[in-house]
Design a protein around this motif. Structure first.
Motif, PDB file in Angstrom:
ATOM      1  N   LYS A 226       0.844  -1.205   0.000  1.00 38.01           N
ATOM      2  CA  LYS A 226       0.000   0.000   0.000  1.00 38.01           C
ATOM      3  C   LYS A 226       0.867   1.238   0.000  1.00 38.01           C
ATOM      4  O   LYS A 226       0.465   2.306   0.456  1.00 38.01           O
ATOM      5  CB  LYS A 226      -0.904  -0.016   1.244  1.00 38.01           C
ATOM      6  CG  LYS A 226      -1.737  -1.273   1.326  1.00 38.01           C
ATOM      7  CD  LYS A 226      -2.779  -1.181   2.417  1.00 38.01           C
ATOM      8  CE  LYS A 226      -3.741  -2.378   2.272  1.00 38.01           C
ATOM      9  NZ  LYS A 226      -4.854  -2.319   3.213  1.00 38.01           N
TER      10      LYS A 226
ATOM     11  N   TYR B 145      -2.151  -0.087  -7.271  1.00 37.26           N
ATOM     12  CA  TYR B 145      -3.064  -1.125  -7.756  1.00 37.26           C
ATOM     13  C   TYR B 145      -4.493  -0.641  -7.569  1.00 37.26           C
ATOM     14  O   TYR B 145      -4.858  -0.174  -6.493  1.00 37.26           O
ATOM     15  CB  TYR B 145      -2.845  -2.432  -6.991  1.00 37.26           C
ATOM     16  CG  TYR B 145      -3.899  -3.459  -7.280  1.00 37.26           C
ATOM     17  CD1 TYR B 145      -4.004  -4.017  -8.544  1.00 37.26           C
ATOM     18  CD2 TYR B 145      -4.809  -3.851  -6.306  1.00 37.26           C
ATOM     19  CE1 TYR B 145      -4.991  -4.949  -8.828  1.00 37.26           C
ATOM     20  CE2 TYR B 145      -5.794  -4.784  -6.574  1.00 37.26           C
ATOM     21  CZ  TYR B 145      -5.881  -5.331  -7.839  1.00 37.26           C
ATOM     22  OH  TYR B 145      -6.853  -6.238  -8.125  1.00 37.26           O
ATOM     23  N   TYR B 146      -5.287  -0.733  -8.628  1.00 39.46           N
ATOM     24  CA  TYR B 146      -6.633  -0.173  -8.566  1.00 39.46           C
ATOM     25  C   TYR B 146      -7.657  -1.285  -8.407  1.00 39.46           C
ATOM     26  O   TYR B 146      -8.393  -1.619  -9.344  1.00 39.46           O
ATOM     27  CB  TYR B 146      -6.911   0.646  -9.826  1.00 39.46           C
ATOM     28  CG  TYR B 146      -8.124   1.523  -9.678  1.00 39.46           C
ATOM     29  CD1 TYR B 146      -8.101   2.587  -8.798  1.00 39.46           C
ATOM     30  CD2 TYR B 146      -9.273   1.268 -10.389  1.00 39.46           C
ATOM     31  CE1 TYR B 146      -9.208   3.376  -8.630  1.00 39.46           C
ATOM     32  CE2 TYR B 146     -10.395   2.062 -10.239  1.00 39.46           C
ATOM     33  CZ  TYR B 146     -10.353   3.113  -9.355  1.00 39.46           C
ATOM     34  OH  TYR B 146     -11.458   3.906  -9.193  1.00 39.46           O
ATOM     35  N   GLY B 147      -7.704  -1.884  -7.203  1.00 39.85           N
ATOM     36  CA  GLY B 147      -8.640  -2.978  -6.958  1.00 39.85           C
ATOM     37  C   GLY B 147     -10.064  -2.487  -6.833  1.00 39.85           C
ATOM     38  O   GLY B 147     -10.964  -2.966  -7.511  1.00 39.85           O
ATOM     39  N   LYS B 148     -10.269  -1.541  -5.947  1.00 39.47           N
ATOM     40  CA  LYS B 148     -11.613  -0.980  -5.754  1.00 39.47           C
ATOM     41  C   LYS B 148     -11.565   0.504  -6.046  1.00 39.47           C
ATOM     42  O   LYS B 148     -10.538   1.152  -5.818  1.00 39.47           O
ATOM     43  CB  LYS B 148     -12.063  -1.193  -4.302  1.00 39.47           C
ATOM     44  CG  LYS B 148     -12.288  -2.657  -3.973  1.00 39.47           C
ATOM     45  CD  LYS B 148     -12.802  -2.823  -2.550  1.00 39.47           C
ATOM     46  CE  LYS B 148     -13.027  -4.309  -2.259  1.00 39.47           C
ATOM     47  NZ  LYS B 148     -13.169  -4.581  -0.825  1.00 39.47           N
ATOM     48  N   PRO B 149     -12.682   1.064  -6.532  1.00 38.69           N
ATOM     49  CA  PRO B 149     -12.691   2.500  -6.817  1.00 38.69           C
ATOM     50  C   PRO B 149     -12.273   3.294  -5.581  1.00 38.69           C
ATOM     51  O   PRO B 149     -12.754   3.037  -4.476  1.00 38.69           O
ATOM     52  CB  PRO B 149     -14.163   2.776  -7.160  1.00 38.69           C
ATOM     53  CG  PRO B 149     -14.684   1.475  -7.656  1.00 38.69           C
ATOM     54  CD  PRO B 149     -13.963   0.425  -6.853  1.00 38.69           C
ATOM     55  N   HIS B 150     -11.368   4.210  -5.769  1.00 42.12           N
ATOM     56  CA  HIS B 150     -10.979   5.079  -4.662  1.00 42.12           C
ATOM     57  C   HIS B 150     -10.333   6.334  -5.225  1.00 42.12           C
ATOM     58  O   HIS B 150     -10.079   6.432  -6.416  1.00 42.12           O
ATOM     59  CB  HIS B 150     -10.048   4.354  -3.696  1.00 42.12           C
ATOM     60  CG  HIS B 150      -8.729   3.948  -4.280  1.00 42.12           C
ATOM     61  ND1 HIS B 150      -8.534   2.759  -4.946  1.00 42.12           N
ATOM     62  CD2 HIS B 150      -7.530   4.562  -4.302  1.00 42.12           C
ATOM     63  CE1 HIS B 150      -7.278   2.658  -5.334  1.00 42.12           C
ATOM     64  NE2 HIS B 150      -6.648   3.761  -4.970  1.00 42.12           N
TER      65      HIS B 150
ATOM     66  N   ASP C 288      -5.420   6.557   0.622  1.00 41.27           N
ATOM     67  CA  ASP C 288      -6.482   6.032  -0.241  1.00 41.27           C
ATOM     68  C   ASP C 288      -7.810   6.247   0.463  1.00 41.27           C
ATOM     69  O   ASP C 288      -7.958   5.831   1.614  1.00 41.27           O
ATOM     70  CB  ASP C 288      -6.289   4.530  -0.467  1.00 41.27           C
ATOM     71  CG  ASP C 288      -5.052   4.211  -1.286  1.00 41.27           C
ATOM     72  OD1 ASP C 288      -4.651   5.063  -2.094  1.00 41.27           O
ATOM     73  OD2 ASP C 288      -4.502   3.107  -1.118  1.00 41.27           O
TER      74      ASP C 288
ATOM     75  N   ASN D 296     -12.231   6.157   0.046  1.00 35.44           N
ATOM     76  CA  ASN D 296     -13.322   5.654  -0.794  1.00 35.44           C
ATOM     77  C   ASN D 296     -14.680   6.063  -0.251  1.00 35.44           C
ATOM     78  O   ASN D 296     -15.686   5.437  -0.566  1.00 35.44           O
ATOM     79  CB  ASN D 296     -13.235   4.127  -0.948  1.00 35.44           C
ATOM     80  CG  ASN D 296     -13.307   3.435   0.389  1.00 35.44           C
ATOM     81  OD1 ASN D 296     -13.637   4.049   1.406  1.00 35.44           O
ATOM     82  ND2 ASN D 296     -12.997   2.144   0.405  1.00 35.44           N
TER      83      ASN D 296
ATOM     84  N   ASP E 263     -18.793   8.468  -3.701  1.00 35.91           N
ATOM     85  CA  ASP E 263     -19.210   7.698  -4.874  1.00 35.91           C
ATOM     86  C   ASP E 263     -18.862   8.478  -6.137  1.00 35.91           C
ATOM     87  O   ASP E 263     -19.390   9.569  -6.364  1.00 35.91           O
ATOM     88  CB  ASP E 263     -20.713   7.452  -4.806  1.00 35.91           C
ATOM     89  CG  ASP E 263     -21.215   6.663  -6.016  1.00 35.91           C
ATOM     90  OD1 ASP E 263     -20.372   6.150  -6.779  1.00 35.91           O
ATOM     91  OD2 ASP E 263     -22.446   6.575  -6.183  1.00 35.91           O
TER      92      ASP E 263
ATOM     93  N   GLN F  55     -19.413   7.634  -9.220  1.00 37.35           N
ATOM     94  CA  GLN F  55     -20.251   7.389 -10.392  1.00 37.35           C
ATOM     95  C   GLN F  55     -20.958   8.653 -10.890  1.00 37.35           C
ATOM     96  O   GLN F  55     -20.993   8.896 -12.106  1.00 37.35           O
ATOM     97  CB  GLN F  55     -21.269   6.281 -10.088  1.00 37.35           C
ATOM     98  CG  GLN F  55     -21.952   5.736 -11.337  1.00 37.35           C
ATOM     99  CD  GLN F  55     -20.942   5.171 -12.341  1.00 37.35           C
ATOM    100  OE1 GLN F  55     -20.059   4.412 -11.973  1.00 37.35           O
ATOM    101  NE2 GLN F  55     -21.047   5.571 -13.619  1.00 37.35           N
TER     102      GLN F  55
END
Lengths: 138, 138
Positions: free
Chosen positions: A36, A83-88, A101, A103, A106, A108
């Motif tokens: 991280k 690494y872009y695993g989950k949107p953040h 990081d 999150n 949202d 979207q």
DNA sequence: CTCGATTTTAGAATCATTCTAATATAATAA
DNA sequence: TTATTATATTAGAATGATTCTAAAATCGAG
């Protein structure tokens, strides 16, 4: 060179995105998934001494193209990789260059707004906020 | 060297932010306020030939520090600069590198979320979305 | 297993940006 | 105004992250 992710999972992640699963790519992807620290290319190269710096750059380019990795601009003249695993999104301490990081937002609606404003299909984004510790206020 | 903004206004903008109002700074600030081209330092220098490249960089640094200008990362290995008059974000066409300024999104909730997540006072941000023209889909 | 396309590599090259240190200038006070 | 001084400008050199080159190695489809 301990693999923290199962070999087969790394292989699949690469092949699903049309990338040849070379040992170097698996090692670098594994490294990014298990750290991280938002390293620079030079830091990755220093830790993975068996892999040439050119390959580190070549691999990062492929991982970015396929959306597995994003670049963070820390204002220190080098790119940092994540690494872009989950949107953040990223919050950067302007004094220490520490990267957080986050999150709790949202993205979207922002993506939808951008599509509406531009007519483009949004394929990626950078969201970086720069901050100063209130304790350091002058 | 036609000043498109009144001289006194440029002078005030600089002095309000603690910057000496040199002629070079007024010319560069005026240039950025009156161009929507998101130029690089080299492009500014090419247009304002009387001002050295070092001064273009020095001035941009000051304007960024004081929030008058923001950097846009276009993925073309150079920084692009944009006068930050009203809050907006950037949408970048990945194929043409065209930059669109958009403001159909309220960034305040994002800023609030970042402060909450980090405890920092947010002093600036980058929001860049990358897109592909649907017409170019393969 | 073969073979072609792709990848890796060391080292050289690039070039955006920063640095240097000498000169010029803005802003303040007398 | 003029003197003073901190700050800004400048040309050119230096830096260093990233990209390029072209030769050797390797992946994976058949």
């Amino acid at each position: 060179m301990e693999m923290l992710m199962p070999d087969q999972k790394l292989r699949n992640m690469l092949q699903e995105r049309g990338l040849k699963a070379t040992s170097q790519r698996m090692i670098i992807l594994d490294y990014l998934m298990s750290h991280k620290t938002h390293p620079t290319a030079e830091m990755i190269h220093a830790d993975l001494q068996s892999i040439s710096l050119a390959t580190v750059y070549n691999t990062l380019e492929k991982l970015i193209e396929t959306g597995l990795v994003v670049v963070i601009d820390v204002n220190d003249d080098k790119r940092h990789f994540d690494y872009y695993g989950k949107p953040h999104y990223h919050i950067i301490n302007q004094e220490t260059h520490e990267i957080i990081d986050a999150n709790n937002f949202d993205v979207q609606p922002l993506i939808d707004a951008a599509r509406k404003a531009s007519g483009l299909n949004i394929s990626g984004y950078h969201i970086e906020l720069y901050g100063i510790d209130p304790k350091d206020a002058k």
